[in-house]
Design a protein around this motif. Structure first.
Motif, PDB file in Angstrom:
ATOM      1  N   LEU A 119      74.597  16.464  46.976  1.00  8.23           N
ATOM      2  CA  LEU A 119      75.357  15.714  45.980  1.00  8.23           C
ATOM      3  C   LEU A 119      75.099  14.216  46.130  1.00  8.23           C
ATOM      4  O   LEU A 119      74.854  13.514  45.137  1.00  8.23           O
ATOM      5  CB  LEU A 119      76.844  16.027  46.141  1.00  8.23           C
ATOM      6  N   PRO A 135      82.215  23.575  57.221  1.00  8.16           N
ATOM      7  CA  PRO A 135      81.093  24.505  57.435  1.00  8.16           C
ATOM      8  C   PRO A 135      79.754  23.870  57.089  1.00  8.16           C
ATOM      9  O   PRO A 135      79.691  22.938  56.266  1.00  8.16           O
ATOM     10  CB  PRO A 135      81.391  25.655  56.467  1.00  8.16           C
ATOM     11  N   ALA A 136      78.690  24.376  57.696  1.00  2.47           N
ATOM     12  CA  ALA A 136      77.355  23.827  57.474  1.00  2.47           C
ATOM     13  C   ALA A 136      76.981  23.854  56.000  1.00  2.47           C
ATOM     14  O   ALA A 136      76.356  22.922  55.487  1.00  2.47           O
ATOM     15  CB  ALA A 136      76.328  24.604  58.299  1.00  2.47           C
ATOM     16  N   GLY A 137      77.390  24.917  55.312  1.00  2.00           N
ATOM     17  CA  GLY A 137      77.067  25.023  53.899  1.00  2.00           C
ATOM     18  C   GLY A 137      77.638  23.858  53.109  1.00  2.00           C
ATOM     19  O   GLY A 137      76.972  23.282  52.238  1.00  2.00           O
ATOM     20  N   THR A 138      78.871  23.486  53.452  1.00  2.00           N
ATOM     21  CA  THR A 138      79.504  22.364  52.762  1.00  2.00           C
ATOM     22  C   THR A 138      78.757  21.061  53.044  1.00  2.00           C
ATOM     23  O   THR A 138      78.605  20.215  52.168  1.00  2.00           O
ATOM     24  CB  THR A 138      80.967  22.232  53.218  1.00  2.00           C
ATOM     25  N   ARG A 184      83.384   7.723  46.484  1.00  2.00           N
ATOM     26  CA  ARG A 184      84.196   8.744  45.813  1.00  2.00           C
ATOM     27  C   ARG A 184      83.725  10.139  46.165  1.00  2.00           C
ATOM     28  O   ARG A 184      84.534  11.029  46.425  1.00  2.00           O
ATOM     29  CB  ARG A 184      84.138   8.529  44.309  1.00  2.00           C
ATOM     30  N   VAL A 185      82.425  10.323  46.166  1.00  2.00           N
ATOM     31  CA  VAL A 185      81.902  11.640  46.519  1.00  2.00           C
ATOM     32  C   VAL A 185      82.301  11.993  47.949  1.00  2.00           C
ATOM     33  O   VAL A 185      82.721  13.109  48.239  1.00  2.00           O
ATOM     34  CB  VAL A 185      80.364  11.666  46.366  1.00  2.00           C
ATOM     35  N   ASP A 207      84.849  10.806  49.628  1.00  2.00           N
ATOM     36  CA  ASP A 207      86.287  11.095  49.598  1.00  2.00           C
ATOM     37  C   ASP A 207      86.523  12.570  49.332  1.00  2.00           C
ATOM     38  O   ASP A 207      87.352  13.217  49.967  1.00  2.00           O
ATOM     39  CB  ASP A 207      86.974  10.305  48.467  1.00  2.00           C
ATOM     40  N   ALA A 208      85.762  13.069  48.362  1.00  2.00           N
ATOM     41  CA  ALA A 208      85.991  14.436  47.909  1.00  2.00           C
ATOM     42  C   ALA A 208      85.705  15.452  49.012  1.00  2.00           C
ATOM     43  O   ALA A 208      86.192  16.575  48.974  1.00  2.00           O
ATOM     44  CB  ALA A 208      85.122  14.729  46.693  1.00  2.00           C
ATOM     45  N   PHE A 209      84.915  15.044  50.017  1.00  2.00           N
ATOM     46  CA  PHE A 209      84.559  15.979  51.086  1.00  2.00           C
ATOM     47  C   PHE A 209      85.326  15.707  52.377  1.00  2.00           C
ATOM     48  O   PHE A 209      85.223  16.458  53.332  1.00  2.00           O
ATOM     49  CB  PHE A 209      83.057  15.901  51.371  1.00  2.00           C
ATOM     50  N   THR A 254      75.592  20.762  53.600  1.00  2.00           N
ATOM     51  CA  THR A 254      74.394  20.788  52.755  1.00  2.00           C
ATOM     52  C   THR A 254      74.747  20.377  51.330  1.00  2.00           C
ATOM     53  O   THR A 254      74.023  19.596  50.697  1.00  2.00           O
ATOM     54  CB  THR A 254      73.778  22.194  52.742  1.00  2.00           C
ATOM     55  N   GLU A 255      75.875  20.897  50.851  1.00  2.00           N
ATOM     56  CA  GLU A 255      76.305  20.519  49.500  1.00  2.00           C
ATOM     57  C   GLU A 255      76.527  19.017  49.397  1.00  2.00           C
ATOM     58  O   GLU A 255      76.142  18.377  48.413  1.00  2.00           O
ATOM     59  CB  GLU A 255      77.613  21.241  49.140  1.00  2.00           C
TER      60      GLU A 255
END
Lengths: 238, 238
Positions: free
Chosen positions: B156, B146-149, B228-229, B231-233, B151-152
């Motif tokens: 980040l 989603p677009a919100g993710t 790593r970041v 990866d998390a997404f 943006t997160e």
DNA sequence: GCGCACTACGTACGCTGTACGTAACTAGGA
DNA sequence: TCCTAGTTACGTACAGCGTACGTAGTGCGC
């Protein structure tokens, strides 16, 4: 006279008392506490050498026998709030423990909205900061990765906490000396953002802007970010 | 006369010219460029209204017809360096693209060591910043969340870049007005850290300190954190 | 072509960090 | 025990800051 050093100096390396001369009237902790009190109540910009001295009830220049430069006062302040970290007994679940540490850091920053602004310029490692790092490493004991990787994880988590919380807080700290409220300022900024997005110059941004209905749950976003970072370090994910 | 507003105001919302009266001698871009030049050459603390005015060759108070408060000057500066982002054509590999964006941000901060310090206090979204966000969203088009993710993720990544680079840079910016060099200051700080760790009060820290032999490859640590970041997404990891 | 909205900018005020000099004080050596 | 050297305490002073305010000059819209 103290004699200002023409050579770099770490405030924590200079001993708190040296023996000769009149008894110092305050400790470093006293000074840090006074500065923190002022920053909390009147904002970081109110933390001047004069105000801190007044809060302590001494002459302005007396402060300089304790703190060679104003920047060092900032280091004292950062370390002083670092003492607010509860150094709990690690539970064995490193993810839960680190989450707790992060939430606590966030809570501290919410109590002391000036912390993120200072963190950008202050680099020191005072005793409380070191203690907190040690505590984090203790929490990470169960995590089976090299020590260097643990340090990276701690740094990354702290970075995320700072970034996220700073965004929440920035307006609070700024509007302290302004004749308008946080809500007013945020409303104006959002209105401006909306007007820009409405020009059609940023289609994807517009989509993201309209897609999200209702207010964002900042707390959830924050926790999700932490979980994601920890995922990235977890050898045995979820 | 401009009449200072007793209500919040976003500098980007106020039009650059209003028609009546003498032609403004400068554009906002001119002013931002002058301020950036001063900050680059003499450090952020040298960016005073007086100095910027002198750089432009006008009276100090003339600046206030363009920039209502000094904080707005900071917003102009941040947005000005935002223009240095290359808005390349997305390749379809969002990880590679975002890595490139991050590396570029890091490079910009290295060129303008004062940026992290300002970011802590400035919250604005100028046109270049918005363009850059739009570009990031374009790069993230292939990512199926989603677009919100998205943006997160952008927030980040930017946070990580800022945090990591700020640490590298802080000393550079600080020692600018000091009579000693970056290397000297770092040496003193490391010596202090070593002495503290040697007291035995921080056993785990000591272990981490001694374990790591040779200097840390900051660039590698930085890239690893980004990976790593991401990866998390990533819904389809590595 | 008049008037008004705007720019330009000099002056002034209250504030900042801190260099410097002086007075008071006390621990260590004679 | 007293003396003195090393400290602390702190008043004064200075350069520099952001910016409120007032005035002078400019040029578009009516």
């Amino acid at each position: 006279m103290a004699g200002r050093a023409a050579v770099p100096e770490v405030i924590w390396a200079r001993p708190e008392r040296t023996g000769r001369g009149p008894k110092p009237a305050f400790t470093r902790a006293d000074i840090a506490a006074a500065a923190v009190r002022i920053a909390d109540e009147r904002g970081l910009d109110a933390v001047s050498m004069r105000h801190v001295a007044a809060e302590l009830g001494c002459g302005t220049m007396s402060l300089y026998s304790y703190v060679p430069r104003k920047e060092d006062l900032y280091e004292l302040m950062i370390d002083a709030v670092g003492a607010e970290h509860e150094l709990f007994e690690p539970t064995g679940d490193w993810r839960a423990d680190m989450l707790r540490n992060a939430e606590e850091t966030r809570a501290i920053m919410r109590r002391h909205t000036w912390v993120p602004r200072l963190m950008a310029g202050v680099h020191g490692f005072g005793p409380h900061t070191l203690r907190y790092l040690e505590h984090c490493l203790a929490c990470l004991e169960p995590l089976d990765v090299p020590a260097g990787t643990k340090t990276e994880l701690i740094a990354l988590l702290n970075g995320v906490v700072t970034t996220y919380t700073a965004n929440d807080i920035a307006t609070v700290e700024r509007t302290r000396s302004m004749p308008w409220s946080v809500e007013e300022e945020n409303a104006v900024r959002m209105a401006y953002l909306g007007s820009q997005v409405a020009t059609g110059a940023y289609p994807r941004l517009a989509a993201a802007f309209t897609e999200q209905s209702g207010p964002v749950d900042l707390e959830a976003v924050f926790r999700r970010a932490l979980e994601r970072v920890m995922d990235a370090f977890d050898p045995e994910p979820r």
